[in-house]
Scaffold this motif. Structure first.
Motif, PDB file in Angstrom:
ATOM      1  N   ILE A 216       0.763  -1.035  -0.010  1.00  0.00           N
ATOM      2  CA  ILE A 216       0.069   0.112   0.167  1.00  0.00           C
ATOM      3  C   ILE A 216       0.836   1.396   0.192  1.00  0.00           C
ATOM      4  O   ILE A 216       1.661   1.580   0.949  1.00  0.00           O
ATOM      5  CB  ILE A 216      -0.894   0.284   1.155  1.00  0.00           C
ATOM      6  CG1 ILE A 216      -1.700  -1.067   1.224  1.00  0.00           C
ATOM      7  CG2 ILE A 216      -1.856   1.520   1.272  1.00  0.00           C
ATOM      8  CD1 ILE A 216      -2.773  -1.256   2.520  1.00  0.00           C
ATOM      9  N   ASN A 217       0.689   2.041  -1.012  1.00  0.00           N
ATOM     10  CA  ASN A 217       1.532   3.257  -1.386  1.00  0.00           C
ATOM     11  C   ASN A 217       3.035   2.966  -0.965  1.00  0.00           C
ATOM     12  O   ASN A 217       3.898   3.652  -0.148  1.00  0.00           O
ATOM     13  CB  ASN A 217       1.069   4.513  -0.117  1.00  0.00           C
ATOM     14  CG  ASN A 217       0.046   5.102  -0.451  1.00  0.00           C
ATOM     15  OD1 ASN A 217      -0.533   4.917  -1.536  1.00  0.00           O
ATOM     16  ND2 ASN A 217      -0.553   5.665   0.650  1.00  0.00           N
ATOM     17  N   ASP A 218       3.426   2.087  -1.605  1.00  0.00           N
ATOM     18  CA  ASP A 218       4.783   1.525  -1.688  1.00  0.00           C
ATOM     19  C   ASP A 218       5.520   0.947  -0.509  1.00  0.00           C
ATOM     20  O   ASP A 218       6.668   0.973  -0.164  1.00  0.00           O
ATOM     21  CB  ASP A 218       5.844   2.514  -2.298  1.00  0.00           C
ATOM     22  CG  ASP A 218       5.626   3.078  -3.881  1.00  0.00           C
ATOM     23  OD1 ASP A 218       5.242   1.963  -4.543  1.00  0.00           O
ATOM     24  OD2 ASP A 218       5.727   4.173  -4.470  1.00  0.00           O
ATOM     25  N   ARG A 219       4.630   0.738   0.565  1.00  0.00           N
ATOM     26  CA  ARG A 219       4.939   0.206   1.725  1.00  0.00           C
ATOM     27  C   ARG A 219       4.556  -1.178   1.825  1.00  0.00           C
ATOM     28  O   ARG A 219       3.506  -1.448   1.639  1.00  0.00           O
ATOM     29  CB  ARG A 219       4.431   0.958   3.032  1.00  0.00           C
ATOM     30  CG  ARG A 219       4.854   2.577   3.096  1.00  0.00           C
ATOM     31  CD  ARG A 219       4.189   3.265   4.266  1.00  0.00           C
ATOM     32  NE  ARG A 219       4.080   2.516   5.374  1.00  0.00           N
ATOM     33  CZ  ARG A 219       2.847   2.600   6.214  1.00  0.00           C
ATOM     34  NH1 ARG A 219       1.981   3.277   6.107  1.00  0.00           N
ATOM     35  NH2 ARG A 219       2.829   1.731   7.520  1.00  0.00           N
ATOM     36  N   THR A 220       5.328  -2.105   2.377  1.00  0.00           N
ATOM     37  CA  THR A 220       4.957  -3.475   2.453  1.00  0.00           C
ATOM     38  C   THR A 220       4.370  -3.626   3.765  1.00  0.00           C
ATOM     39  O   THR A 220       5.016  -3.411   4.896  1.00  0.00           O
ATOM     40  CB  THR A 220       6.099  -4.259   2.235  1.00  0.00           C
ATOM     41  OG1 THR A 220       6.745  -4.185   0.975  1.00  0.00           O
ATOM     42  CG2 THR A 220       5.787  -5.970   2.295  1.00  0.00           C
TER      43      THR A 220
END
Length: 106
Positions: free
Chosen positions: A63-67
């Motif tokens: 999500i939004n380049d966060r894992t």
């Protein structure tokens, strides 16, 4: 006393149990070739439809380049509610922010 023939693998001609197991194993390999891949939205929809008594799988959400690692608790309209792997509270995210979902452990 009548003896009734039963169609067991060991009672059928030259086939033995080893050949039957070998053939069954090959069928499973063929099924893996036809696996379907789902988009992130389709996978979230399938996970949200799991029955209440079924265990929730641990997933990897990007999500939004966060894992993020956690379990999908439920989905309402365009919001996802994810319980993080070691957290006790549920965090809300928007479906627009979701990039991918992978099931890690079921």
């Amino acid at each position: 006393m009548d003896v009734k023939k039963v169609d067991l693998p060991c009672a059928v001609g030259k086939q033995n149990i080893h050949n039957m197991l070998k053939r069954h194993r090959n069928l499973n390999l063929d099924e893996k070739k036809f696996s379907t891949s789902y988009t992130a939205e389709e996978l979230v929809e399938l996970l949200s439809r799991l029955p209440a008594f079924a265990p929730k799988p641990v997933c990897k959400f990007i999500i939004n380049d966060r894992t993020l690692f956690g379990k999908l608790e439920h989905k309402k309209e365009s919001s996802l509610f994810i319980r993080h792997k070691f957290g006790k509270k549920v965090v809300q995210y928007h479906m627009k922010q979701l990039q991918s979902v992978d099931i890690l452990k079921y």
